[in-house]
Motif scaffolding. Structure first.
Motif, PDB file in Angstrom:
ATOM      1  N   LEU A 185      11.880 -12.588  -2.916  1.00  0.00           N
ATOM      2  CA  LEU A 185      10.627 -12.988  -3.569  1.00  0.00           C
ATOM      3  C   LEU A 185       9.613 -13.492  -2.538  1.00  0.00           C
ATOM      4  O   LEU A 185       8.410 -13.245  -2.660  1.00  0.00           O
ATOM      5  N   THR A 186      10.119 -14.198  -1.522  1.00  0.00           N
ATOM      6  CA  THR A 186       9.241 -14.673  -0.450  1.00  0.00           C
ATOM      7  C   THR A 186       8.593 -13.500   0.272  1.00  0.00           C
ATOM      8  O   THR A 186       7.380 -13.508   0.539  1.00  0.00           O
ATOM      9  N   LEU A 187       9.399 -12.491   0.586  1.00  0.00           N
ATOM     10  CA  LEU A 187       8.863 -11.296   1.250  1.00  0.00           C
ATOM     11  C   LEU A 187       7.806 -10.625   0.385  1.00  0.00           C
ATOM     12  O   LEU A 187       6.725 -10.242   0.872  1.00  0.00           O
ATOM     13  N   ALA A 188       8.088 -10.504  -0.916  1.00  0.00           N
ATOM     14  CA  ALA A 188       7.121  -9.897  -1.841  1.00  0.00           C
ATOM     15  C   ALA A 188       5.838 -10.726  -1.899  1.00  0.00           C
ATOM     16  O   ALA A 188       4.727 -10.177  -1.954  1.00  0.00           O
ATOM     17  N   THR A 189       5.981 -12.041  -1.858  1.00  0.00           N
ATOM     18  CA  THR A 189       4.816 -12.928  -1.887  1.00  0.00           C
ATOM     19  C   THR A 189       3.938 -12.735  -0.654  1.00  0.00           C
ATOM     20  O   THR A 189       2.708 -12.650  -0.757  1.00  0.00           O
ATOM     21  N   ILE A 190       4.567 -12.672   0.526  1.00  0.00           N
ATOM     22  CA  ILE A 190       3.816 -12.516   1.769  1.00  0.00           C
ATOM     23  C   ILE A 190       3.080 -11.177   1.775  1.00  0.00           C
ATOM     24  O   ILE A 190       1.902 -11.093   2.151  1.00  0.00           O
ATOM     25  N   VAL A 191       3.771 -10.114   1.358  1.00  0.00           N
ATOM     26  CA  VAL A 191       3.144  -8.785   1.325  1.00  0.00           C
ATOM     27  C   VAL A 191       1.978  -8.770   0.341  1.00  0.00           C
ATOM     28  O   VAL A 191       0.882  -8.269   0.651  1.00  0.00           O
ATOM     29  N   ALA A 192       2.191  -9.333  -0.860  1.00  0.00           N
ATOM     30  CA  ALA A 192       1.138  -9.345  -1.884  1.00  0.00           C
ATOM     31  C   ALA A 192      -0.059 -10.177  -1.423  1.00  0.00           C
ATOM     32  O   ALA A 192      -1.220  -9.796  -1.645  1.00  0.00           O
ATOM     33  N   THR A 193       0.204 -11.308  -0.764  1.00  0.00           N
ATOM     34  CA  THR A 193      -0.885 -12.163  -0.273  1.00  0.00           C
ATOM     35  C   THR A 193      -1.679 -11.465   0.824  1.00  0.00           C
ATOM     36  O   THR A 193      -2.917 -11.519   0.843  1.00  0.00           O
ATOM     37  N   ALA A 194      -0.961 -10.805   1.749  1.00  0.00           N
ATOM     38  CA  ALA A 194      -1.643 -10.078   2.829  1.00  0.00           C
ATOM     39  C   ALA A 194      -2.526  -8.971   2.252  1.00  0.00           C
ATOM     40  O   ALA A 194      -3.670  -8.765   2.696  1.00  0.00           O
ATOM     41  N   ALA A 195      -2.004  -8.255   1.240  1.00  0.00           N
ATOM     42  CA  ALA A 195      -2.781  -7.184   0.610  1.00  0.00           C
ATOM     43  C   ALA A 195      -4.011  -7.759  -0.089  1.00  0.00           C
ATOM     44  O   ALA A 195      -5.111  -7.177  -0.024  1.00  0.00           O
ATOM     45  N   LEU A 196      -3.830  -8.915  -0.767  1.00  0.00           N
ATOM     46  CA  LEU A 196      -4.952  -9.534  -1.474  1.00  0.00           C
ATOM     47  C   LEU A 196      -6.021 -10.009  -0.494  1.00  0.00           C
ATOM     48  O   LEU A 196      -7.226  -9.821  -0.739  1.00  0.00           O
ATOM     49  N   LEU A 197      -5.595 -10.614   0.615  1.00  0.00           N
ATOM     50  CA  LEU A 197      -6.562 -11.075   1.620  1.00  0.00           C
ATOM     51  C   LEU A 197      -7.313  -9.899   2.238  1.00  0.00           C
ATOM     52  O   LEU A 197      -8.520  -9.989   2.500  1.00  0.00           O
ATOM     53  N   TYR A 198      -6.604  -8.796   2.475  1.00  0.00           N
ATOM     54  CA  TYR A 198      -7.250  -7.599   3.015  1.00  0.00           C
ATOM     55  C   TYR A 198      -8.286  -7.061   2.023  1.00  0.00           C
ATOM     56  O   TYR A 198      -9.396  -6.669   2.416  1.00  0.00           O
ATOM     57  N   PHE A 199      -7.935  -7.076   0.725  1.00  0.00           N
ATOM     58  CA  PHE A 199      -8.852  -6.600  -0.314  1.00  0.00           C
ATOM     59  C   PHE A 199     -10.093  -7.495  -0.389  1.00  0.00           C
ATOM     60  O   PHE A 199     -11.226  -7.002  -0.475  1.00  0.00           O
ATOM     61  N   ILE A 200      -9.877  -8.817  -0.334  1.00  0.00           N
ATOM     62  CA  ILE A 200     -11.005  -9.754  -0.382  1.00  0.00           C
ATOM     63  C   ILE A 200     -11.914  -9.566   0.834  1.00  0.00           C
ATOM     64  O   ILE A 200     -13.149  -9.545   0.713  1.00  0.00           O
ATOM     65  N   LYS A 201     -11.292  -9.401   2.007  1.00  0.00           N
ATOM     66  CA  LYS A 201     -12.071  -9.183   3.233  1.00  0.00           C
ATOM     67  C   LYS A 201     -12.895  -7.899   3.121  1.00  0.00           C
ATOM     68  O   LYS A 201     -14.062  -7.863   3.498  1.00  0.00           O
TER      69      LYS A 201
END
Length: 208
Positions: A185-201
């Motif tokens: 779940l931690t790995l999924a969280t990090i991947v999802a957060t990185a994707a979200l930050l990339y989308f926001i950027k």
């Protein structure tokens, strides 16, 4: 004569029991400082600290709870990596008093989530993932999740907090299988957060 429904009800897990004990103490004293709440937990203090500092980020209370508790969690995670058995928190966090009404709200939102995790926990599974070395290494994912919680991302706390709940309950119950689930779940969280930050950027650069 005891109620038959009461007899059929499964016993609550360690995390739920500790939270209810803490809540009863808070009600008797009219509130608790964060330090008092953690000291009341005794031998489960490291895992309970992770749980206690994570769950306010799930609660709809106004204020920068993610940043405050995420920062405190990051500090705790470094102590876990160092092999600490007792948690040290700065006085500004440790002495912060929380009213019994606020704790009622926090525990009320957290217990249903925790109870779902406790239903799948079985103490003693995959004991190789419950030893002191593995517990120290768990400080690394806890640190990463704490950073995610501290970030000002709208609705970004749900997955990292749930991951921390799973890891904390696994530590309390010494369930190696649930520990592995928490790491996934931690790995999924990090991947999802990185994707979200990339989308926001990308959105920001597109808008400008």
């Amino acid at each position: 004569m005891p109620d038959q429904d009461e007899n059929r009800r499964p016993p609550c897990g360690v995390a739920t029991a500790r939270l209810r004990e803490m809540l009863e103490l808070a009600r008797m004293k009219g509130g608790l400082s964060i330090g008092e709440a953690l000291e009341a937990m005794g031998s489960t203090s490291i895992a309970f600290t992770i749980l206690f500092l994570a769950i306010p980020a799930l609660t709809p209370i106004p204020g920068p709870f993610g940043m405050v508790f995420g920062t405190a969690l990051a500090l705790v995670s470094l102590q876990i990596v160092a092999g600490g058995r007792k948690v040290w928190l700065p006085a500004i966090v440790r002495d912060r008093r929380v009213s019994s009404a606020t704790l009622d709200l926090v525990v009320g939102h957290a217990v249903p989530v925790i109870a779902r995790v406790e239903k799948v926990v079985r103490a003693g599974r995959l004991q190789v993932f419950t030893g002191p070395t593995v517990q120290a290494l768990l400080g690394i994912p806890v640190f990463l999740l704490a950073v995610v919680i501290a970030l000002p991302i709208p609705f970004g706390n749900i997955l990292p907090v749930f991951s921390l709940v799973v890891l904390a309950v696994a530590l309390m119950e010494r369930d190696g299988l649930v520990t592995l689930i928490g790491l996934l779940l931690t790995l999924a969280t990090i991947v999802a957060t990185a994707a979200l930050l990339y989308f926001i950027k990308a959105m920001i650069f597109t808008a400008s």
